[in-house]
Design an enzyme around this catalytic site. Structure first.
Site, PDB file in Angstrom:
ATOM      1  N   TRP A 274       7.512  -0.515   4.321  1.00  0.00           N
ATOM      2  CA  TRP A 274       7.671   0.713   3.365  1.00  0.00           C
ATOM      3  C   TRP A 274       9.963   0.693   3.276  1.00  0.00           C
ATOM      4  O   TRP A 274      10.184   1.025   2.483  1.00  0.00           O
ATOM      5  CB  TRP A 274       6.890   1.739   2.749  1.00  0.00           C
ATOM      6  CG  TRP A 274       6.738   2.631   3.042  1.00  0.00           C
ATOM      7  CD1 TRP A 274       6.710   3.276   4.528  1.00  0.00           C
ATOM      8  CD2 TRP A 274       8.007   3.908   2.357  1.00  0.00           C
ATOM      9  NE1 TRP A 274       7.113   4.914   4.807  1.00  0.00           N
ATOM     10  CE2 TRP A 274       7.905   4.879   3.570  1.00  0.00           C
ATOM     11  CE3 TRP A 274       8.378   4.411   1.497  1.00  0.00           C
ATOM     12  CZ2 TRP A 274       8.124   6.088   3.070  1.00  0.00           C
ATOM     13  CZ3 TRP A 274       9.013   5.769   1.385  1.00  0.00           C
ATOM     14  CH2 TRP A 274       9.243   6.601   2.539  1.00  0.00           C
TER      15      TRP A 274
ATOM     16  N   GLU B 248      12.407  12.626   0.101  1.00  0.00           N
ATOM     17  CA  GLU B 248      11.092  12.045  -0.547  1.00  0.00           C
ATOM     18  C   GLU B 248      10.013  12.821  -0.560  1.00  0.00           C
ATOM     19  O   GLU B 248       8.873  13.448  -1.767  1.00  0.00           O
ATOM     20  CB  GLU B 248      11.193  10.567  -0.307  1.00  0.00           C
ATOM     21  CG  GLU B 248       9.849  10.560  -0.672  1.00  0.00           C
ATOM     22  CD  GLU B 248       9.518  10.291  -2.019  1.00  0.00           C
ATOM     23  OE1 GLU B 248      10.851  10.051  -3.126  1.00  0.00           O
ATOM     24  OE2 GLU B 248       8.421   9.813  -2.576  1.00  0.00           O
TER      25      GLU B 248
ATOM     26  N   LYS C 131       4.814  29.830   3.469  1.00  0.00           N
ATOM     27  CA  LYS C 131       4.001  29.681   1.781  1.00  0.00           C
ATOM     28  C   LYS C 131       2.727  29.874   2.255  1.00  0.00           C
ATOM     29  O   LYS C 131       1.923  30.978   1.662  1.00  0.00           O
ATOM     30  CB  LYS C 131       4.126  28.411   1.350  1.00  0.00           C
ATOM     31  CG  LYS C 131       5.879  28.488   1.006  1.00  0.00           C
ATOM     32  CD  LYS C 131       5.265  26.775  -0.121  1.00  0.00           C
ATOM     33  CE  LYS C 131       7.223  26.515  -0.560  1.00  0.00           C
ATOM     34  NZ  LYS C 131       6.817  27.153  -1.598  1.00  0.00           N
TER      35      LYS C 131
ATOM     36  N   SER D 250       0.224  27.746  -5.243  1.00  0.00           N
ATOM     37  CA  SER D 250       0.865  28.922  -5.976  1.00  0.00           C
ATOM     38  C   SER D 250       0.227  29.244  -7.342  1.00  0.00           C
ATOM     39  O   SER D 250       0.058  30.665  -7.559  1.00  0.00           O
ATOM     40  CB  SER D 250       1.351  28.979  -5.534  1.00  0.00           C
ATOM     41  OG  SER D 250       2.831  28.855  -4.736  1.00  0.00           O
TER      42      SER D 250
ATOM     43  N   THR E  16       8.023  26.514   5.181  1.00  0.00           N
ATOM     44  CA  THR E  16       6.671  26.729   5.743  1.00  0.00           C
ATOM     45  C   THR E  16       5.481  27.351   5.839  1.00  0.00           C
ATOM     46  O   THR E  16       4.496  27.490   4.592  1.00  0.00           O
ATOM     47  CB  THR E  16       6.766  25.376   6.241  1.00  0.00           C
ATOM     48  OG1 THR E  16       7.717  24.266   5.614  1.00  0.00           O
ATOM     49  CG2 THR E  16       5.100  24.116   5.284  1.00  0.00           C
TER      50      THR E  16
ATOM     51  N   HIS F 144       1.076  -1.387  -0.569  1.00  0.00           N
ATOM     52  CA  HIS F 144       0.111   0.045   0.118  1.00  0.00           C
ATOM     53  C   HIS F 144       0.641   1.516  -0.321  1.00  0.00           C
ATOM     54  O   HIS F 144       0.741   1.932  -0.970  1.00  0.00           O
ATOM     55  CB  HIS F 144      -1.095   0.042   0.702  1.00  0.00           C
ATOM     56  CG  HIS F 144      -1.306   1.597   1.580  1.00  0.00           C
ATOM     57  ND1 HIS F 144      -2.689   1.748   0.674  1.00  0.00           N
ATOM     58  CD2 HIS F 144      -1.091   1.869   2.481  1.00  0.00           C
ATOM     59  CE1 HIS F 144      -2.614   3.277   1.348  1.00  0.00           C
ATOM     60  NE2 HIS F 144      -1.944   3.073   2.213  1.00  0.00           N
TER      61      HIS F 144
ATOM     62  N   ASP G  51       8.347  21.525 -25.947  1.00  0.00           N
ATOM     63  CA  ASP G  51       9.425  20.493 -25.438  1.00  0.00           C
ATOM     64  C   ASP G  51      10.182  21.087 -24.246  1.00  0.00           C
ATOM     65  O   ASP G  51      10.996  21.822 -24.386  1.00  0.00           O
ATOM     66  CB  ASP G  51       9.419  19.132 -26.504  1.00  0.00           C
ATOM     67  CG  ASP G  51       8.716  17.902 -25.813  1.00  0.00           C
ATOM     68  OD1 ASP G  51       8.941  17.624 -24.728  1.00  0.00           O
ATOM     69  OD2 ASP G  51       8.080  17.501 -27.483  1.00  0.00           O
TER      70      ASP G  51
ATOM     71  N   TYR H  77       9.424  15.962   0.455  1.00  0.00           N
ATOM     72  CA  TYR H  77       8.829  16.920   0.018  1.00  0.00           C
ATOM     73  C   TYR H  77       8.610  17.107  -1.905  1.00  0.00           C
ATOM     74  O   TYR H  77       8.886  18.111  -2.474  1.00  0.00           O
ATOM     75  CB  TYR H  77      10.004  18.123   0.548  1.00  0.00           C
ATOM     76  CG  TYR H  77      10.239  18.754   2.003  1.00  0.00           C
ATOM     77  CD1 TYR H  77      11.712  18.217   2.654  1.00  0.00           C
ATOM     78  CD2 TYR H  77       9.225  19.062   2.639  1.00  0.00           C
ATOM     79  CE1 TYR H  77      11.281  18.069   4.482  1.00  0.00           C
ATOM     80  CE2 TYR H  77       9.314  19.522   3.567  1.00  0.00           C
ATOM     81  CZ  TYR H  77      10.011  18.578   4.384  1.00  0.00           C
ATOM     82  OH  TYR H  77       9.955  18.812   5.345  1.00  0.00           O
TER      83      TYR H  77
ATOM     84  N   HIS I  85      14.986  12.107  12.351  1.00  0.00           N
ATOM     85  CA  HIS I  85      14.325  12.879  13.195  1.00  0.00           C
ATOM     86  C   HIS I  85      12.981  11.707  12.697  1.00  0.00           C
ATOM     87  O   HIS I  85      11.968  11.407  13.950  1.00  0.00           O
ATOM     88  CB  HIS I  85      12.953  14.098  12.420  1.00  0.00           C
ATOM     89  CG  HIS I  85      12.969  14.195  10.949  1.00  0.00           C
ATOM     90  ND1 HIS I  85      12.434  15.449  10.628  1.00  0.00           N
ATOM     91  CD2 HIS I  85      12.121  13.209  10.581  1.00  0.00           C
ATOM     92  CE1 HIS I  85      11.732  15.583   9.948  1.00  0.00           C
ATOM     93  NE2 HIS I  85      11.697  14.104   9.513  1.00  0.00           N
ATOM     94  N   HIS I  86      13.398  10.772  12.037  1.00  0.00           N
ATOM     95  CA  HIS I  86      12.578   9.492  11.813  1.00  0.00           C
ATOM     96  C   HIS I  86      13.733   8.276  11.948  1.00  0.00           C
ATOM     97  O   HIS I  86      13.108   7.331  12.541  1.00  0.00           O
ATOM     98  CB  HIS I  86      12.917   8.548  10.049  1.00  0.00           C
ATOM     99  CG  HIS I  86      12.181   9.665   8.978  1.00  0.00           C
ATOM    100  ND1 HIS I  86      11.335   9.774   9.435  1.00  0.00           N
ATOM    101  CD2 HIS I  86      12.494  10.916   8.646  1.00  0.00           C
ATOM    102  CE1 HIS I  86      10.785  11.045   8.574  1.00  0.00           C
ATOM    103  NE2 HIS I  86      11.723  10.713   8.050  1.00  0.00           N
TER     104      HIS I  86
ATOM    105  N   HIS J  63      13.361  11.403   3.359  1.00  0.00           N
ATOM    106  CA  HIS J  63      13.021  13.107   4.288  1.00  0.00           C
ATOM    107  C   HIS J  63      12.755  13.976   2.957  1.00  0.00           C
ATOM    108  O   HIS J  63      11.607  14.460   2.182  1.00  0.00           O
ATOM    109  CB  HIS J  63      13.441  13.198   5.026  1.00  0.00           C
ATOM    110  CG  HIS J  63      12.463  14.385   5.731  1.00  0.00           C
ATOM    111  ND1 HIS J  63      11.590  14.106   6.683  1.00  0.00           N
ATOM    112  CD2 HIS J  63      12.455  15.940   5.902  1.00  0.00           C
ATOM    113  CE1 HIS J  63      11.082  15.121   6.703  1.00  0.00           C
ATOM    114  NE2 HIS J  63      11.596  15.842   5.726  1.00  0.00           N
TER     115      HIS J  63
ATOM    116  N   ARG K  81       1.779   1.089  14.927  1.00  0.00           N
ATOM    117  CA  ARG K  81       1.760   1.017  13.528  1.00  0.00           C
ATOM    118  C   ARG K  81       2.000  -0.564  13.162  1.00  0.00           C
ATOM    119  O   ARG K  81       2.624  -1.088  13.674  1.00  0.00           O
ATOM    120  CB  ARG K  81       3.499   1.677  12.895  1.00  0.00           C
ATOM    121  CG  ARG K  81       2.564   2.803  12.503  1.00  0.00           C
ATOM    122  CD  ARG K  81       3.641   3.391  12.098  1.00  0.00           C
ATOM    123  NE  ARG K  81       3.721   3.544  10.436  1.00  0.00           N
ATOM    124  CZ  ARG K  81       4.792   4.249  10.067  1.00  0.00           C
ATOM    125  NH1 ARG K  81       5.716   5.041  10.501  1.00  0.00           N
ATOM    126  NH2 ARG K  81       4.497   4.371   8.803  1.00  0.00           N
TER     127      ARG K  81
ATOM    128  N   SER L 220      14.008   6.117 -13.645  1.00  0.00           N
ATOM    129  CA  SER L 220      12.897   6.858 -14.365  1.00  0.00           C
ATOM    130  C   SER L 220      13.444   8.083 -13.428  1.00  0.00           C
ATOM    131  O   SER L 220      13.036   9.312 -14.370  1.00  0.00           O
ATOM    132  CB  SER L 220      11.336   6.117 -13.991  1.00  0.00           C
ATOM    133  OG  SER L 220      10.386   7.140 -14.215  1.00  0.00           O
ATOM    134  N   SER L 221      12.950   8.499 -12.051  1.00  0.00           N
ATOM    135  CA  SER L 221      12.751   9.911 -11.879  1.00  0.00           C
ATOM    136  C   SER L 221      14.067  10.526 -11.524  1.00  0.00           C
ATOM    137  O   SER L 221      14.174  11.931 -11.957  1.00  0.00           O
ATOM    138  CB  SER L 221      12.317   9.803 -10.695  1.00  0.00           C
ATOM    139  OG  SER L 221      11.257   8.974 -10.094  1.00  0.00           O
TER     140      SER L 221
END
Lengths: 250, 623, 328
Positions: free
Chosen positions: B149, B265, B341, B278, B338, B85, B114, B267, B312-313, B263, B460, B179-180
């Protein structure tokens, strides 16, 4: 009379050669830095357009640099993180292996110094390769391109020999932390060199089909960019893995 | 790929490469496309598909948890559902949704025809698809990965996960990672090098700016997880000792490598959504974005600072008070950009003339929902109390608020906002409102109660719980709400299809918007801009509407409109790598066959050249 | 019914000791601060949305302000201050939690995580047990936490936050119970198929009761009294239970793969603190442990479950259960 000991002579030559190559590579990079991607003034761009003899050229990029060159700069920056992670893993586990063989048990410093010199020499040859095609001299291009290719191939040969020697000494991927981190880091670098070697060979062959021209020297330039990057990474790896094992003052 | 130049120099036996595919319609045209707009559509549909795959996995999870002591999906099966998931949603649904918008909109927003490397762009899409296939093939080939995950070592080792599930997971993510990474570099070069003349970076639309920052995050974070995945694969299959404690290895190294990627990731997920907000808020407030410069810089700051907080994880791993304090402080610091924004979005609304069309509803909802998620994140950032919150449903609540409330809502907003540009159709406004409320309410009913499950001590990834834990009522309620959310999202997507198939025709600028993509027809012609624009101000299109002066354009190319040629190579290279992945998992010869196919197609790609062609310009005055 | 969770045995907002209490205070402090900001900022936003709605037919553009650097910088400074406000109590508490108060004579407990059970040792008293242990009320307890296989996480919510049990690493945690009672704990890091079933319990008792318990736990196991139990004890050897389980005073029963069963009979619950420790549950567990804990080691590796020669008959199960229950 004592037989002349070849090894220290070769080592001394190699160390001297390394210094020369570093200077030359620096010079090569300086040339590259002159064309480092940045926004150019209108004048500069116009000057570049004039130099470009391609009658089909019509697309002006925002910075004046071709897309492909920018691509490789960013890709190499990304590749730095790739090698950075591997070097980090190596450094974290340095000295932590529970069983041997340990680095100084297997390292042959002289041999690796020689192969380093050869790789750095190849960078110098690469500079000559690029400047040949920028002047339009196809013959010289082929000569220096093949020389670079040979040096790269030799470096790989040295790597293979070294790995075989280490395996013979009992150091395999799964032997200990040193084995795992060492082979992965230098192996990844070796794969990068192999890709570069294939690239050089490809360019050499392509030059016989009329595929390498003065107008498209940019293609050789980016091969050079990649090759110099691989070289710089090797300098870091050589220092971190090999040189840092030497006892200070020894 | 190497720029334009004289004719291709190919020996006779390779001259077939000069015959490039030319079909404009049908399956082949989609398989060989290099058009960023088509690639964007491919990403859009594929990511919605995986959104539902991941959603079904979630609903199975919720069904199992709906009451205590149920035994519908237990043990490893449950862990597979939870792992897949998350993996599906993050890598196959949300990230590619962002890619869909990057692909379609960036060239349009910066005034280009393009992206810098059209074939590479197609390659990115097919690699994503390949990764999705490899990841999900595991379900049918011995079981999916069941280690969560984030796949902590040594649970992922060959000793504790002897089946192939984890290997499928590793290779699937390596494919999507390639890919990314490649797509990110493509967009970086596009944004730096292909902007309309006069569009300095500080005049570029915010969405393109956020894409720019995201691309750097991808290019620098993905290599780290790629290495982590490779060394995990080697530990599992080649006996290396990176995470083997018996050999002196440290499982915590995995955590560091993973979270240095993990982390940034998040963002990567949320910055594009912020970019969309925006864009939307100024359009529907009829005012420019308040403090454009600081919004842009805060995006860059969030991106940069995102690399400084990863541990922090790992507060409970035993790193000690010094390290925990340091990361607490860097984590809290991200609240500042943050906040910039959020304040600027609100100040854009202030004194505006707000029209609450459906995109605006999603965009404003995002601001509220992200605040909830952001605040619970700030609470996690206090390491001393995170020792209680970590690995509980409090965290699950937090990241669903930020990823769905902050990410998905932004992409839903983008879908409704930009659908006219993608397909030339408008979505139904009335139905859209109703669907929005269903999604918004059921989302909150699903995830807000999870905060309380967390504070009452529910960890969890547990497949069941006993009745004396007092979690039954809340879980039952959450499950009900989650089904409503699932159905609401399905209805949203059905509504998208309805719109695409409908007969209505959207104008070029249905929202009275501000940026360049609205200055061309909906959908745009294959060449985007008949005459490439020149730009003088931020929101050049808006300025030209106000001053009633047309946008200045570049002189026309005497050859015609320059277009990139189609190609089979992106597809074939991806197929090669996919086959090689299966080969790697089973240590069969397939890996060499796959690699061989890849290399052949790679050389074909290099040698076939750009094969650009030219289209005639439309008559002056027409687009 | 929806407010049941307030009574949850793992509700850490109902702390029973100083560590959990301090953590709750920090949590609530950050919560209230965030709540206030949320109400202010959210309220502002709600107000803007309602007040500045476009009136239908109004085509005039509003004032096209591009921003105010002053305002923005001011807001950034305010955010910075708020962020700093959170940082101070957090760092202070981190250091406070690093060790118990000076001169407090903490009890040492070793915690070792296994797939899927918790091993507890109290070296000072020679106690070795599993899944259930006791501590004295009002005295800090220091835990040295590690694992033999994968990463687990040791957590008793009402007494204190968690720390991960990492193989190859010795982690540290301390907490203290200020009220007598049973406290529920659970593994808080995914460790495999039966992660959900890896619970444990700790009971805080007064000093006297603690010493009594410690005395019992460190003494050899009871000898079986009934015939059924005696037969069970023999089976414990012939069915190979001894290879994995230790029973103090039983020659040859020194296995360390599975929990120490010396005083199993006195435990409240079994199967990872899931079900009550009575005869029926015990027999069901012995008949099919995988049903309660998927992929647990006993089911996967125990000869009586994988080798037909060692399979347990119903009669044998009854005897074994009788023996185990008498290991009081």
């Amino acid at each position: 009379m004592e037989a002349l000991k070849l090894q220290p002579v070769i080592t001394a030559f190699s160390v001297f050669g390394i210094f020369v190559c570093i200077v030359l590579t620096y010079y090569a990079l300086l040339n590259l830095f002159k064309s480092f991607p940045r926004v150019r003034s209108k004048k500069e761009k116009e000057a570049m357009m004039d130099k470009d003899s391609d009658p089909h050229h019509h697309v002006e990029t925002y910075t004046g640099e071709p897309n492909i060159k920018l691509f490789w700069w960013v890709f190499l920056a990304s590749d730095c993180m790739f090698f950075g992670s591997l070097i980090t893993a190596y450094l974290i586990y340095k000295g932590q292996s529970l069983v041997g063989p340990y680095p100084l048990d297997v390292f042959d410093m002289e041999l690796t110094t020689i192969s380093t010199f050869i790789l750095l020499l190849s960078s110098f040859f690469m500079v000559l390769t690029l400047s040949s095609i920028q002047k339009g001299d196809l013959g010289k291009f082929r000569f220096w391109c093949f020389s670079t290719f040979l040096c790269g191939l030799t470096f790989l040969g040295f790597q293979v020999y070294e790995f075989e020697h280490f395996i013979h000494e009992g150091l395999r991927l799964k032997t200990n932390l040193f084995g795992s981190t060492f082979y992965l880091l230098t192996g990844t670098h070796g794969v990068h060199v192999a890709i570069g070697v294939l690239w050089l060979l490809g360019m050499f062959i392509y030059s016989f089909w009329g595929g390498i021209t003065k107008e498209r020297a940019i293609e050789v330039e980016i091969a050079g960019l990649y090759w110099h990057f691989v070289d710089v990474v090797w300098i870091v790896i050589f220092s971190v893995i090999y040189l840092m094992e030497l006892p200070i003052g020894g | 790929m190497s720029g334009h130049g004289p004719k291709l120099a190919l020996p006779k036996f390779l001259s077939f490469l000069k015959n490039r595919p030319t079909k404009e319609n049908g399956l082949v045209s989609w398989l060989t496309t290099v058009d960023h707009k088509r690639i964007g559509i491919l990403y859009l549909y594929t990511s919605f598909f995986f959104l539902f795959v991941g959603g079904i996995e979630a609903l199975f999870v919720r069904t199992q948890l709906s009451a205590n002591d149920l035994e519908i999906f237990v043990g490893s099966t449950y862990n597979q559902l939870v792992t897949m998931h998350a993996t599906t949603m993050i890598f196959l649904a949300i990230m590619p949704l962002a890619a869909a918008f990057f692909n379609f909109m960036i060239p349009l927003q910066i005034g280009a025809r393009d992206v810098a490397f059209p074939r590479l762009n197609a390659f990115s899409y097919f690699m994503y698809l390949a990764g999705g296939i490899v990841l999900n093939a595991s379900w049918f080939m011995g079981g999916a990965s069941d280690v969560g995950w984030f796949a902590y070592a040594p649970l992922t080792s060959a000793t504790y996960s002897p089946t192939h599930g984890v290997d499928f997971w590793i290779l699937g993510l390596i494919l999507t990672g390639i890919s990314s990474t490649v797509a990110a570099i493509n967009f970086i070069v596009t944004i730096i090098n292909m902007r309309a003349p006069g569009m300095t970076l500080m005049k570029m639309p915010v969405f393109s700016w956020m894409a720019f920052v995201t691309a750097f995050l991808l290019a620098f974070a993905l290599p780290v997880i790629t290495i982590a995945l490779i060394i995990l694969f080697m530990d599992r299959n080649y006996g290396t000792t990176f995470f083997q404690t018996a050999a002196g290895g440290d499982p915590i190294l995995w955590q560091h490598l993973f979270w240095v990627f993990g982390h940034p990731e998040v963002y990567i997920i949320v910055l594009p959504a912020f970019g969309i907000v925006s864009e939307i808020i100024p359009v529907f407030s009829k005012k420019p974005l308040f403090g454009y410069k600081l919004v842009v810089l805060s995006g860059a700051a969030i991106g940069f600072m995102g690399f400084t907080v990863w541990s922090h994880h790992m507060f409970t791993v035993g790193m000690g008070p010094i390290v925990n304090s340091a990361f607490s402080i860097t984590t809290a610091a991200i609240a500042i950009p943050t906040g910039v924004k959020i304040f600027n979005w609100i100040l854009t609304l202030w004194n505006g003339k707000i029209k609450f069309s459906v995109p605006m509803m999603y965009a404003t909802a995002l601001v509220f929902l992200f605040m909830v998620g952001g605040f619970s994140g700030l609470m996690h950032g206090a390491a001393a109390s995170d020792f209680q919150q970590h690995d509980t449903y409090f965290v699950v609540a937090h990241f669903h608020y930020t990823i769905l409330g902050g990410g998905l809502f932004g992409f839903l907003a983008g879908t409704v906002y930009w659908l006219p540009k993608f397909f030339g159709k408008m979505m139904d406004e009335e139905r859209g409102r109703k669907i929005f409320w269903w999604i918004f309410v059921s989302f909150n009913l699903t995830f807000f109660p999870m905060h309380f499950l967390g504070t009452s001590g529910m960890p969890r990834r547990i497949y069941t719980y006993s009745s004396d834990m007092e979690w039954t009522a809340l879980n039952g309620f959450i499950t009900l709400a989650s089904f409503v959310l699932g159905i609401a999202l399905l209805v949203f997507f059905i509504d998208v299809i309805k719109a695409v198939k409908s007969k209505n025709k959207a104008s070029a600028d249905p929202w009275d918007a501000r940026t360049l993509e609205w200055s061309i027809p909906s959908p745009p012609p294959v060449y985007n801009f008949a005459d490439l624009p020149k730009v003088e101000k931020v929101d050049e299109f808006w300025e030209s509407k106000i001053s009633k002066k047309p946008i200045k354009t570049l002189p026309r190319d005497p050859h015609g409109i320059h277009m990139p040629g189609k190609s089979w190579m992106p597809l074939i290279t991806s197929v090669g790598l996919m086959i090689a992945s299966f080969g790697a998992i089973y240590e069969s010869d397939l890996r060499y066959i796959g690699l061989g196919i890849f290399l052949l197609a790679y050389y074909g790609w290099a040698l076939e050249g750009d094969a650009e062609y030219y289209l005639p310009y439309p008559k002056k005055g027409r687009k | 019914m929806f407010l049941d969770f307030i009574l949850a045995p793992q509700n850490w907002l109902d702390p029973a000791g100083p560590v959990a209490s301090d953590q709750k205070d920090l949590f609530l402090f950050t919560l209230y601060l965030c709540l206030v900001i949320f109400v202010i900022v959210g309220g502002f936003m709600l107000y803007s949305i309602l007040k500045f709605k476009a009136k239908p037919g109004d085509e005039e553009l509003p004032d096209q302000s591009h921003g105010s650097t002053q305002l923005e910088v001011g807001l950034m400074i305010v955010s910075g201050i708020l962020v700093a406000i959170i940082a101070v109590p957090n760092v202070k508490l981190l250091y406070k939690l690093a060790e118990p108060p000076r001169g407090s004579n903490p009890l040492q407990v070793n915690v070792i995580g296994h797939q899927y059970w918790w091993e507890f040792e109290i070296p000072e008293y020679g106690v070795a047990t599993a899944n259930e242990f006791k501590i004295p009320v009002g005295r800090p307890v220091e835990f040295n936490v590690s694992s033999v296989d994968v990463i687990h996480s040791f957590w008793v919510p009402r007494l204190g936050g968690k720390v991960d049990a990492v193989p190859g690493r010795d982690n540290y945690l301390w907490f203290q119970a200020d009220e007598e009672g049973w406290y529920s704990g659970q593994c808080a890091e995914l460790c495999g198929s039966s992660h959900a079933k890896m619970k444990f319990e700790v009971q805080a008792v007064n000093d006297e009761d603690f010493l009594i318990w410690v005395e019992k736990e460190s003494s050899p196991a009871n000898q079986p009294a009934t015939d059924l139990a005696k037969a069970g004890k023999d089976l414990f050897l012939t069915k190979m239970c001894v290879t994995c389980h230790a029973v103090k005073g039983y020659d040859g029963a020194i296995g360390i793969t599975g929990p120490n069963l010396s005083h199993f009979g006195s435990r409240r619950k079994l199967a990872g603190m899931w079900i009550e420790n009575n005869h029926e549950n015990l027999e069901n567990w012995l008949a099919n442990p995988a049903k309660f804990k998927p992929d647990n080691i006993m089911a996967l590796q125990g000869p009586m479950y994988i080798d037909e020669n060692f399979a347990l008959t119903k009669d044998e199960i009854e005897k074994l259960a009788a023996y185990l229950k008498e290991l009081y």
